[in-house]
Design a protein around this motif. Sequence first.
Motif, PDB file in Angstrom:
ATOM      1  N   UNK A   1       1.792  -0.048   7.004  1.00 44.87           N
ATOM      2  CA  UNK A   1       3.111   0.583   6.940  1.00 44.87           C
ATOM      3  C   UNK A   1       3.851   0.097   5.698  1.00 44.87           C
ATOM      4  N   UNK A   2       4.892   0.815   5.336  1.00 49.18           N
ATOM      5  CA  UNK A   2       5.697   0.416   4.189  1.00 49.18           C
ATOM      6  C   UNK A   2       6.350  -0.938   4.449  1.00 49.18           C
ATOM      7  N   UNK A   3       6.814  -1.174   5.668  1.00 44.82           N
ATOM      8  CA  UNK A   3       7.453  -2.448   5.991  1.00 44.82           C
ATOM      9  C   UNK A   3       6.494  -3.610   5.777  1.00 44.82           C
ATOM     10  N   UNK A   4       5.234  -3.445   6.157  1.00 53.39           N
ATOM     11  CA  UNK A   4       4.248  -4.507   5.969  1.00 53.39           C
ATOM     12  C   UNK A   4       4.039  -4.797   4.485  1.00 53.39           C
ATOM     13  N   UNK A   5       4.038  -3.756   3.678  1.00 51.36           N
ATOM     14  CA  UNK A   5       3.816  -3.961   2.244  1.00 51.36           C
ATOM     15  C   UNK A   5       5.054  -4.554   1.570  1.00 51.36           C
ATOM     16  N   UNK A   6       6.218  -4.225   2.057  1.00 52.26           N
ATOM     17  CA  UNK A   6       7.425  -4.853   1.520  1.00 52.26           C
ATOM     18  C   UNK A   6       7.457  -6.339   1.885  1.00 52.26           C
ATOM     19  N   UNK A   7       6.874  -6.678   3.029  1.00 53.50           N
ATOM     20  CA  UNK A   7       6.748  -8.101   3.379  1.00 53.50           C
ATOM     21  C   UNK A   7       5.806  -8.804   2.403  1.00 53.50           C
ATOM     22  N   UNK A   8       4.745  -8.095   1.966  1.00 57.87           N
ATOM     23  CA  UNK A   8       3.839  -8.673   0.970  1.00 57.87           C
ATOM     24  C   UNK A   8       4.552  -8.852  -0.361  1.00 57.87           C
TER      25      UNK A   8
ATOM     26  N   UNK B   1      14.934   4.865   0.169  1.00 62.31           N
ATOM     27  CA  UNK B   1      14.107   6.010  -0.247  1.00 62.31           C
ATOM     28  C   UNK B   1      13.210   6.458   0.900  1.00 62.31           C
ATOM     29  N   UNK B   2      12.701   5.494   1.650  1.00 62.48           N
ATOM     30  CA  UNK B   2      11.847   5.812   2.801  1.00 62.48           C
ATOM     31  C   UNK B   2      12.638   6.628   3.820  1.00 62.48           C
ATOM     32  N   UNK B   3      13.850   6.183   4.104  1.00 60.03           N
ATOM     33  CA  UNK B   3      14.670   6.893   5.087  1.00 60.03           C
ATOM     34  C   UNK B   3      15.089   8.270   4.586  1.00 60.03           C
ATOM     35  N   UNK B   4      15.341   8.386   3.286  1.00 56.44           N
ATOM     36  CA  UNK B   4      15.863   9.633   2.727  1.00 56.44           C
ATOM     37  C   UNK B   4      14.801  10.720   2.606  1.00 56.44           C
ATOM     38  N   UNK B   5      13.582  10.356   2.173  1.00 50.63           N
ATOM     39  CA  UNK B   5      12.578  11.393   1.936  1.00 50.63           C
ATOM     40  C   UNK B   5      11.136  10.951   2.112  1.00 50.63           C
ATOM     41  N   UNK B   6      10.844   9.653   1.896  1.00 53.55           N
ATOM     42  CA  UNK B   6       9.436   9.286   1.820  1.00 53.55           C
ATOM     43  C   UNK B   6       8.750   9.230   3.174  1.00 53.55           C
ATOM     44  N   UNK B   7       9.458   8.844   4.225  1.00 57.87           N
ATOM     45  CA  UNK B   7       8.822   8.752   5.545  1.00 57.87           C
ATOM     46  C   UNK B   7       8.220  10.097   5.933  1.00 57.87           C
ATOM     47  N   UNK B   8       8.952  11.160   5.672  1.00 58.21           N
ATOM     48  CA  UNK B   8       8.439  12.493   5.988  1.00 58.21           C
ATOM     49  C   UNK B   8       7.250  12.850   5.102  1.00 58.21           C
ATOM     50  N   UNK B   9       7.354  12.531   3.821  1.00 54.95           N
ATOM     51  CA  UNK B   9       6.245  12.809   2.897  1.00 54.95           C
ATOM     52  C   UNK B   9       4.998  12.023   3.300  1.00 54.95           C
ATOM     53  N   UNK B  10       5.181  10.749   3.612  1.00 53.12           N
ATOM     54  CA  UNK B  10       4.039   9.905   3.979  1.00 53.12           C
ATOM     55  C   UNK B  10       3.374  10.391   5.269  1.00 53.12           C
ATOM     56  N   UNK B  11       4.161  10.871   6.213  1.00 49.71           N
ATOM     57  CA  UNK B  11       3.578  11.351   7.479  1.00 49.71           C
ATOM     58  C   UNK B  11       2.642  12.529   7.245  1.00 49.71           C
ATOM     59  N   UNK B  12       2.882  13.295   6.181  1.00 47.76           N
ATOM     60  CA  UNK B  12       2.011  14.428   5.853  1.00 47.76           C
ATOM     61  C   UNK B  12       0.827  14.038   4.984  1.00 47.76           C
ATOM     62  N   UNK B  13       0.987  12.967   4.197  1.00 49.01           N
ATOM     63  CA  UNK B  13      -0.065  12.589   3.247  1.00 49.01           C
ATOM     64  C   UNK B  13      -1.048  11.560   3.786  1.00 49.01           C
ATOM     65  N   UNK B  14      -0.605  10.710   4.708  1.00 50.48           N
ATOM     66  CA  UNK B  14      -1.425   9.552   5.075  1.00 50.48           C
ATOM     67  C   UNK B  14      -2.760   9.940   5.684  1.00 50.48           C
ATOM     68  N   UNK B  15      -2.810  11.053   6.420  1.00 50.49           N
ATOM     69  CA  UNK B  15      -4.076  11.459   7.030  1.00 50.49           C
ATOM     70  C   UNK B  15      -5.071  11.908   5.957  1.00 50.49           C
ATOM     71  N   UNK B  16      -4.578  12.627   4.969  1.00 46.26           N
ATOM     72  CA  UNK B  16      -5.425  13.066   3.864  1.00 46.26           C
ATOM     73  C   UNK B  16      -5.950  11.864   3.082  1.00 46.26           C
ATOM     74  N   UNK B  17      -5.083  10.880   2.821  1.00 51.50           N
ATOM     75  CA  UNK B  17      -5.487   9.687   2.088  1.00 51.50           C
ATOM     76  C   UNK B  17      -6.479   8.854   2.894  1.00 51.50           C
ATOM     77  N   UNK B  18      -6.240   8.744   4.202  1.00 54.34           N
ATOM     78  CA  UNK B  18      -7.147   7.986   5.059  1.00 54.34           C
ATOM     79  C   UNK B  18      -8.523   8.650   5.120  1.00 54.34           C
ATOM     80  N   UNK B  19      -8.541   9.974   5.163  1.00 56.13           N
ATOM     81  CA  UNK B  19      -9.825  10.690   5.200  1.00 56.13           C
ATOM     82  C   UNK B  19     -10.612  10.465   3.920  1.00 56.13           C
TER      83      UNK B  19
END
Length: 368
Positions: free
Chosen positions: A91-98, A173-191
């Motif tokens: 998740x983005x939160x985990x990477x921000x912790x890194x 940025x995540x709250x404004x637009x990226x969370x929605x974008x990531x929800x659509x892209x993450x499956x494609x990237x994972x595949x």
Amino acid sequence: MSVRIDITGLRQEQIAVVASPLAELGMALHALSEPGHHPGLQGWATTVTCGLDPHLADRMCEADFLWRTTFSDLFQPYAGIPGGSTLPGATLAEELDLLDKLSDEQFVDAALEFTCALPYSEPGPAALTDAEARRRALELAAARGPQSLLFSERLLADPPRTRAWLRQFLEDCDAAFFADTWSRLRHQLAADARHKTDLLRHKGLAEALASVSPALTLDDAAARITVDKLGEGRTATAGGGLLLVPTSLGRPHLMVLHRYGWQPVLHYPISSPEMAAPPSLEQLTLRMAALSHPVRMRLCRSLARSAFTTGELAHAHGMTAPEISRHLSALKKAGLITTRRRGRYVLHKLEVTAVARLGSDFLEGILR
């Protein structure tokens, strides 16, 4: 010219293909700042930009040099964790912790990369502790404008405060637009990551790299990966691992994190977004006619790199201002350049998106 990765002693189990939400957020910010680099994302960029809160839009400009012309390594903090084996977070939160786990020296040096003030592929003095490196960083930041200088001064004076500002900005940025974008892209990237991992396991590293990009080659005898790029660099896995991180928004950029002491990362594009609807035949004919003149071709080369006034173009090309104006008028009528006023000056710039739709060969030719 190329970037070389020494993989001596690298075992297959030390190679990972993993999607990174923070890296994809970085590419989202880049695409919003430079939509001309990503014509297939024009619709997405327009939708996001129109929906942005004005305050957040202003904050995007405060440090856009971290993602506009140089993609900062801060968007891949897992590579800087000692040991060379840390993977991107789920998740983005985990990477921000890194990101928070990077030392102040690492954070500052990575954030100052845009100034080109510090050694990258080899060890060098840290701007946070070395007076000369600090002076040079501020000098180069000043050359890039007051905004860059102000950010650099704040960064060097108080790294924790700047780090907190960056984290809050990315969360907004995540709250404004990226969370929605990531929800659509993450499956494609994972595949895609699963596909590359299967190739790696069953056919080896050479096949996996070939599926990533024809710009990647593996020399088994020399234990080296070569990335064909217009730039020089070298790095090594040196007992750590190698990361392959897919991106959807980052196409066509193939990037290599080769910072000294960090885990090497290949950040590669996976698919081509759909292009916008083509122009009418009349508009296409007008554009091709406008570009058929050799002087206009040369003007496009200049205008693709920066905005210029008519007088500046006349001086650079050895022509009169009226002659330049006639050529600019033809390009503007064809929708190939944009103009904006700065005080009493009118600046002209190439509309890269429109030119890209005429053909990648032409665009690559004038940007070479």
